[in-house]
Structure formats: structure tokens, C-alpha cells
Enzyme design. Structure first.
Site, PDB file in Angstrom:
ATOM      1  N   ASP A  73       0.843  -1.203   0.000  1.00 10.99           N
ATOM      2  CA  ASP A  73       0.000   0.000   0.000  1.00 10.99           C
ATOM      3  C   ASP A  73       0.874   1.248   0.000  1.00 10.99           C
ATOM      4  OD1 ASP A  73       0.951  -0.118   2.573  1.00 10.99           O
ATOM      5  OD2 ASP A  73      -1.001   0.148   3.548  1.00 10.99           O
ATOM      6  N   SER A  74       2.210   1.066   0.064  1.00  8.31           N
ATOM      7  CA  SER A  74       3.129   2.192  -0.151  1.00  8.31           C
ATOM      8  C   SER A  74       2.927   2.757  -1.555  1.00  8.31           C
ATOM      9  CB  SER A  74       4.584   1.753   0.044  1.00  8.31           C
ATOM     10  OG  SER A  74       4.848   0.547  -0.639  1.00  8.31           O
ATOM     11  N   ASP A 112      -1.158  -6.241  -0.529  1.00  5.88           N
ATOM     12  CA  ASP A 112      -1.410  -5.588   0.763  1.00  5.88           C
ATOM     13  C   ASP A 112      -2.892  -5.242   0.897  1.00  5.88           C
ATOM     14  OD1 ASP A 112       0.016  -4.901   2.994  1.00  5.88           O
ATOM     15  OD2 ASP A 112       0.989  -3.141   2.101  1.00  5.88           O
ATOM     16  N   LYS A 142      -1.229  -9.480   2.677  1.00 10.54           N
ATOM     17  CA  LYS A 142      -0.548  -8.993   3.891  1.00 10.54           C
ATOM     18  C   LYS A 142      -1.480  -8.037   4.596  1.00 10.54           C
ATOM     19  CE  LYS A 142       2.919  -5.785   3.929  1.00 10.54           C
ATOM     20  NZ  LYS A 142       2.336  -4.781   4.853  1.00 10.54           N
ATOM     21  N   GLU A 144      -1.691  -5.408   8.302  1.00 13.38           N
ATOM     22  CA  GLU A 144      -0.923  -4.786   9.383  1.00 13.38           C
ATOM     23  C   GLU A 144      -1.600  -4.995  10.728  1.00 13.38           C
ATOM     24  OE1 GLU A 144      -0.060  -0.668   8.648  1.00 13.38           O
ATOM     25  OE2 GLU A 144       0.833  -1.080   6.680  1.00 13.38           O
ATOM     26  N   GLU A 212       8.756  -4.105  10.952  1.00 11.67           N
ATOM     27  CA  GLU A 212       9.167  -2.808  10.388  1.00 11.67           C
ATOM     28  C   GLU A 212       9.641  -1.862  11.491  1.00 11.67           C
ATOM     29  OE1 GLU A 212       6.505  -1.008   7.555  1.00 11.67           O
ATOM     30  OE2 GLU A 212       7.635   0.866   7.525  1.00 11.67           O
TER      31      GLU A 212
END
Ligand code: KIV
Length: 362
Positions: A73-74, A112, A142, A144, A212
């Protein structure tokens, strides 16, 4: 790029990567799966992971032999120019996933789950993960966070038959509560939370966990405590693997403004932004100077007879200036090579008196 991309695109066509080897796939370049990744981890081989967001970045990452491609999602920041990852939607992530899957047939492709697509309930999380798999064509997702609700969501997605990669430490989707992009695990309590969250995600069935921006001892402890691989970013060397953002590692953004926000932990393995900048400036200068395109990049020919017929046809419809321009262009290119005998032949394509060579390679 001009000729190569469409041909490559045809070879890679098919979002869902139909079974069987692709033309360019060899036995040595077999697709990574969660099982092959597990094998690497068990053999103690470090795992490489890089983000990608579109077809060309995916082709580069695939060609480099990287194990895992993360459609992160970056994308919100590096592909769309936002200040953080929050604005990107599931629909936009799906577009990125489809492009990456077409360009990366070999690595494991992880999509993501973006902010807002999985927090409400396990059912919402499963629904979004199913869309990433079915519509995006990814191999795994993925998500978070390591709070109980996130662990529950991870378990629900795994129960639905979808491989999940966890992500703890700095979780950029939580900048609102974290107060910005801040390293985590710097106090004993916070460090323990990172390790416990990673363990909980492993219990929920995750196949790997991203760590991270945590101190190296925290990453080392999590890696030692877990059976599944840890993938570090800003977490030091003692992880099972490493991940970096494509644009960061390539040095894509070179302006002082962008350099300021490049993370401290990121090593630039290339100076791609400078190379791109130089090439674009040269292109602009040559266009402005009229030196591009020259004869080498003006490949399409018309025979002298064809030009004469064409000019006559133009004059016949009152376009005298256009006829003169065509004749002048032909004169300027007289030194260029004419294929064949230069005369019109049957099979040549004549439309309204305008002749072009049939079968000329475009
Ligand atoms: O979105 C992303 O690029 C990521 C990596 C930083 C792990 O989550």
C-alpha cells in the site's frame, strides 16, 4: 521500450496465471510458493522481498530473481504521491496487483490489504482478501497490526484458505495512533508487544511476518521465537529475510524534497532517478533542437515512385503545400536505404492514391 513492451506483455498475459510453464519459464525459474518459501527458511537461506506496483517494476523484480513481490500500500506514496498510505483503496490496489501479476510470473506475489478494507470485522477482512486473490490474482495477502482484532481477522482469512503475511512494529496504516512514522519496540514493554504480536499472528496461521522499524535485538528475538520467517525493513540483519520499497532501493527520487523523506534504514542500490532525469533532459533538448528523430529513428519508407504518386494525389485534391512537404521530406531522406526496387508492386497498399509498402515491419 517501444517495441519490447507489447511483445513481453503478450507473453505475460493472463491475470490468473494459468497453470503450466510460460514460454520463458525454465525449470530453474519455477514459481515461488508458500511451500518453497518455507523450504528456503528451513534451509536457513535468506528471503528477498521487494515491492512493485506496475508491470515494468514487476518485470524488473522478477528478472532479478527476488523471492517475493509485495504489492504494497506504499503505492499510495510512491505511485500516487500521497503523504501516507491511508488514501489508497482496495479497487486501486486491485489494479496494481493485476499489473504486477502480469509482470512477475515467478516470485510469490503478496497483495497488501489497504487501510479500511479489513478492520471492521473478520467478514470484511475475508471479503477483501478474497477480492485480492480472485480479482487481483495474487498468491497471498498482507495485513498490518497485532491487536487481538487483527489476529482474529488474520485467522479468519487463513480459515478461508488464503495465505496471510502479518506486519508488526511500525504499521504505517496506524500513523494516527502512533503519532507519525515512528520506530516501535524501543522500550521493554513495546519490544515485548512486538514479539507477542508476531507470535499471535503465527498462531493465527500467518506464513511470515514483516517486522518494520524495530531495534535489531527485538527483530532477533522475534526471529528466534517464531517458526515462520520474519521479513525485516529497518529491523537490522537478524531477520529471516529483508524487504525494501522499490523506489527507495533504486534511488528513484533524487530531489532534495524527496531525499528528506527517504527512510534512514534504506540503502540506495542504484541512482535510477539521476539516470532517468539525464535521459529525459537529453530527449527534451534533442526534440527542441530538432535533432531527434534523425535518420536512424525514421524507419518507415516510401519508394520514390510512391512519393511521386502520393504528391500527385495530394495536388489532385488541392493540397499543394502538403505535396511539396512530402516531396521535400523524400528529398531530405534520399540517402536513406530503400527496400526492394523502389517501384510499386501488386500487393502494395494503395488507398486513394496513397501508397504504402505492404508487409513492412512496423
Ligand atoms: O506497503 C509496503 O511497502 C510495506 C512494506 C514497507 C513492508 O508494507
Amino acid at each position: 521500450m517501444a517495441g519490447g513492451a507489447p511483445a513481453a506483455a503478450e507473453q505475460h498475459a493472463g491475470v490468473h496465471r494459468p497453470g503450466g510453464p510460460r514460454p520463458q519459464e525454465s525449470a530453474a525459474a519455477r514459481r515461488m510458493t508458500v511451500t518453497t518459501l518455507r523450504g528456503k527458511h528451513h534451509r536457513g537461506e535468506p528471503i528477498s522481498m521487494v515491492t512493485a506496483y506496475d508491470y515494468s517494476s514487476a518485470v524488473h523484480v522478477d528478472s532479478a530473481g527476488v523471492d517475493v513481490v509485495l504489492v504494497g500500500d506504499s503505492a499510495a506514496m510512491v505511485a500516487h504521491g500521497h503523504d501516507n498510505t491511508l488514501p489508497v483503496s482496495l479497487d486501486i490496489m486491485l489494479q496494481h496487483c493485476r499489473a504486477v501479476v502480469r509482470g512477475a510470473p515467478r516470485p510469490l506475489v503478496v497483495g497488501d490489504l489497504p487501510f479500511g478494507s479489513y478492520e471492521s470485522s473478520p467478514a470484511q477482512a475475508v471479503e477483501s482478501a478474497v477480492r485480492l486473490m480472485k480479482e487481483g490474482g495474487v498468491d497471498a495477502v498482507k495485513m498490518e497490526g497485532g491487536a487481538a482484532s487483527r489476529v482474529g481477522a488474520a485467522r479468519a482469512i487463513v480459515d478461508a484458505g488464503i495465505a496471510v503475511m502479518g506486519h508488526v512494529g511500525l504499521t504505517p496504516q496506524a500513523i494516527s495512533v502512533l503519532g507519525g512514522f515512528r520506530a516501535q519496540g524501543k522500550t521493554v514493554n513495546s519490544a515485548l508487544k512486538v514479539v507477542e504480536a508476531a507470535l499471535a499472528l503465527q498462531d493465527a496461521g500467518c506464513f511470515a511476518v514483516v517486522l518494520e522499524c524495530v531495534p535489531a535485538p527485538v527483530a532477533a528475538a522475534a526471529t528466534a521465537a517464531l517458526q515462520i520467517p520474519t521479513i525485516g525493513i529497518g529491523a537490522g540483519p537478524l531477520c529471516s529475510g529483508q524487504v525494501l520499497v522499490y523506489h527507495d532501493l533504486l534511488g528513484m527520487f533524487q530531489s532534495p524534497d524527496h531525499s528528506k523523506v527517504t527512510p534512514k534504514f534504506c540503502k540506495q542500490f542504484g541512482d535510477v532517478g539521476a539516470v532517468i532525469g539525464k535521459a529525459l533532459a537529453e530527449y527534451r533538448q534533442q526534440v527542441e533542437a530538432g535533432s531527434f528523430p534523425g535518420p536512424d529513428h525514421t524507419p518507415y519508407k516510401m519508394s520514390p515512385v510512391g512519393v511521386a504518386v502520393f504528391a500527385d494525389a495530394l495536388r489532385n485534391i488541392g493540397l499543394d503545400g502538403a505535396a511539396a512537404a512530402a516531396a521535400a521530406a523524400a528529398d531530405a531522406g534520399k540517402t536513406e536505404k530503400i527496400v526492394g526496387d523502389g517501384k510499386p508492386h501488386e500487393g502494395d497498399n494503395i488507398n486513394n492514391g496513397i501508397l504504402s509498402s505492404a508487409g513492412a515491419a512496423v
